[in-house]
Scaffold this active site. Structure first.
Site, mmCIF file in Angstrom:
data_model
loop_
_atom_site.group_PDB
_atom_site.id
_atom_site.type_symbol
_atom_site.label_atom_id
_atom_site.label_comp_id
_atom_site.label_asym_id
_atom_site.label_seq_id
_atom_site.Cartn_x
_atom_site.Cartn_y
_atom_site.Cartn_z
ATOM 1 N N CYS A 33 34.490 42.950 37.771
ATOM 2 C CA CYS A 33 35.259 41.920 38.474
ATOM 3 C C CYS A 33 34.465 41.340 39.643
ATOM 4 C CB CYS A 33 36.576 42.546 38.947
ATOM 5 S SG CYS A 33 37.496 41.566 40.134
ATOM 6 N N CYS A 36 36.259 41.186 43.045
ATOM 7 C CA CYS A 36 36.427 42.548 43.565
ATOM 8 C C CYS A 36 35.213 42.955 44.392
ATOM 9 C CB CYS A 36 36.605 43.547 42.429
ATOM 10 S SG CYS A 36 38.103 43.264 41.463
#
Length: 108
Positions: A33, A36
């Protein structure tokens, strides 16, 4: 100042953590991600700034799908903040550091 990154917790450690700590910040994340990775240093900063008062941990959603689903999460990054074992705040998506620190301040 410590250079330790925030520790990952598994599902089996999660409830114990919530019962032991007053305020817990949980960063739901994954290695694949992109956003993230941008939230991760903010969590490290939060952990450093509030180290004696707040416990900051990460949960890898790929390894802890039941935990991810338990809180009705559908996307990451998602940061959940618990006070006294209860979910107090949910911040989904990429957010500025101030949003996390303000949310934590309200609970202290």
């Amino acid at each position: 100042m410590s250079t330790d990154t925030v520790a990952y917790v598994q599902e089996n450690e999660f409830d114990i953590l919530l019962s032991e700590e007053k305020v817990v910040v949980v960063d739901f994340t994954a290695t694949w991600c992109g956003p993230c990775r941008l939230v991760s240093p903010l969590m490290d900063q939060l952990a450093d700034e509030y180290k004696s008062r707040v416990k900051v941990v990460k949960v890898d959603v790929d390894n802890n799908k039941p935990l991810f689903k338990k809180f009705g999460l559908r996307s990451i990054p998602a940061v959940l903040i618990f006070k006294d074992g209860e979910l107090a705040e949910k911040i989904v998506g990429l957010s500025p550091y101030e949003q996390f620190s303000t949310a934590v301040e309200k609970l202290l």
